[in-house]
Design a protein around this motif. Structure first.
Motif, PDB file in Angstrom:
ATOM      1  N   THR A  90       0.816  -1.226   0.000  1.00  0.00           N
ATOM      2  CA  THR A  90       0.000   0.000   0.000  1.00  0.00           C
ATOM      3  C   THR A  90       0.842   1.265   0.000  1.00  0.00           C
ATOM      4  O   THR A  90       0.648   2.158  -0.825  1.00  0.00           O
ATOM      5  CB  THR A  90      -0.939   0.013   1.228  1.00  0.00           C
ATOM      6  N   TRP A 102       3.943   1.839  -0.747  1.00  0.00           N
ATOM      7  CA  TRP A 102       4.797   2.062  -1.922  1.00  0.00           C
ATOM      8  C   TRP A 102       4.011   2.725  -3.048  1.00  0.00           C
ATOM      9  O   TRP A 102       4.522   3.586  -3.754  1.00  0.00           O
ATOM     10  CB  TRP A 102       5.395   0.751  -2.383  1.00  0.00           C
ATOM     11  N   LYS A 103       2.750   2.316  -3.232  1.00  0.00           N
ATOM     12  CA  LYS A 103       1.909   2.932  -4.254  1.00  0.00           C
ATOM     13  C   LYS A 103       1.621   4.387  -3.915  1.00  0.00           C
ATOM     14  O   LYS A 103       1.592   5.259  -4.786  1.00  0.00           O
ATOM     15  CB  LYS A 103       0.608   2.154  -4.392  1.00  0.00           C
ATOM     16  N   ASP A 154       2.437   7.540  -6.306  1.00  0.00           N
ATOM     17  CA  ASP A 154       1.344   8.350  -6.848  1.00  0.00           C
ATOM     18  C   ASP A 154       1.212   9.705  -6.157  1.00  0.00           C
ATOM     19  O   ASP A 154       0.931  10.713  -6.803  1.00  0.00           O
ATOM     20  CB  ASP A 154       0.017   7.595  -6.725  1.00  0.00           C
ATOM     21  N   SER A 186       9.146   6.182  -8.161  1.00  0.00           N
ATOM     22  CA  SER A 186       7.927   6.100  -8.959  1.00  0.00           C
ATOM     23  C   SER A 186       8.125   5.810 -10.436  1.00  0.00           C
ATOM     24  O   SER A 186       7.172   5.414 -11.098  1.00  0.00           O
ATOM     25  CB  SER A 186       7.130   7.410  -8.826  1.00  0.00           C
TER      26      SER A 186
END
Length: 254
Positions: free
Chosen positions: A114, A116-117, A121, A235
């Motif tokens: 979770t 890392w996303k 973003d 990212s």
């Protein structure tokens, strides 16, 4: 948009602009223009502009690469510290040991699946990740050792918690771009000036000159893309990965 597509479009656009300007300049040139003579001062300025811009590009690439390497080091340090916590608590009673290990696994699982996303973003860590780490810290610090053996393990565990906390803070600080906006303005303006100086040398539509001009502009476009890709350590295509966490906690991504 995939990074390879961004690179392809950037290179194609740079080549297209150079070739289009060359064709337009060739068609609009006056009939009596002497294309065999280029003032020495223009050649001198073109050479030094290219040298200065090459140095700037090199420094920019070195800067973003160093930032990316530092981001990988933060992830590695955090994963190692958490792994040490899980291993060192084996001297504690089973209920305490299992609770700490479960909370460490829950934290790592959240980071991998979770947080890392969110870093990719939104360029920030999650509040829930902070809460899970605080739970790990409380598990370790609130336990009162009952034997000399447990007391000997207590301080090293605190050190590992502090190391993981510092690595997490460093990871949070490095989620955003590392290049200031004003530097990007200079890089793009320098690219325009450097490529523009090619036309000051009275380039014409011979195959050799067209190919060289296209390759020169494509190289600059590629180097700018490389800086852009390295500029976000967590990212983009060549980003730091969760591999250190998964190495020590292989079930975290499941």
């Amino acid at each position: 948009m995939p990074e390879w597509l961004v690179l392809t479009l950037a290179v194609a656009a740079a080549c297209a602009v150079v070739l289009a300007i060359t064709l337009i300049r060739d068609r609009t040139a006056s009939a009596d223009e002497d294309i065999t003579e280029t003032p020495d001062v223009i050649e001198y300025m073109t050479m030094w502009i290219g040298v200065v811009y090459a140095i700037v590009l090199g420094l920019a690439i070195a800067g973003v690469w160093e930032a990316r390497s530092a981001a990988e080091d933060h992830v590695q340090a955090e994963a190692v510290a958490l792994h040490e916590i899980s291993e060192r608590v084996r001297v504690y009673p089973p209920e305490v040991r299992d609770r700490i290990r479960n909370d460490v696994n829950a934290y790592v699982g959240h980071v991998v699946t979770t947080e890392w996303k969110s870093m990719a973003d939104e360029e920030q860590v999650t509040e829930h990740g902070t809460e899970l780490f605080a739970r790990v810290r409380a598990d370790v610090t609130d336990y009162e050792p009952r034997t000399d053996f447990e007391a000997q393990a207590y301080q090293p565990l605190l050190d590992q918690v502090a190391a993981a906390d510092q690595a997490r803070a460093s990871r949070a600080d490095s989620t955003g771009p590392t290049m200031p906006g004003i530097v990007w303005v200079g890089l793009i303006a320098g690219a325009v000036i450097t490529i523009g100086m090619v036309f000051a040398l009275q380039i014409r539509r011979t195959a050799r000159e067209m190919v060289l001009a296209g390759l020169f502009s494509a190289l600059i476009a590629f180097l700018l893309f490389l800086i852009w890709d390295f500029d976000a350590p967590y990212s983009r295509g060549l980003a730091a990965s969760t591999e250190p966490f998964l190495t020590f906690f292989p079930d975290a991504g499941r």
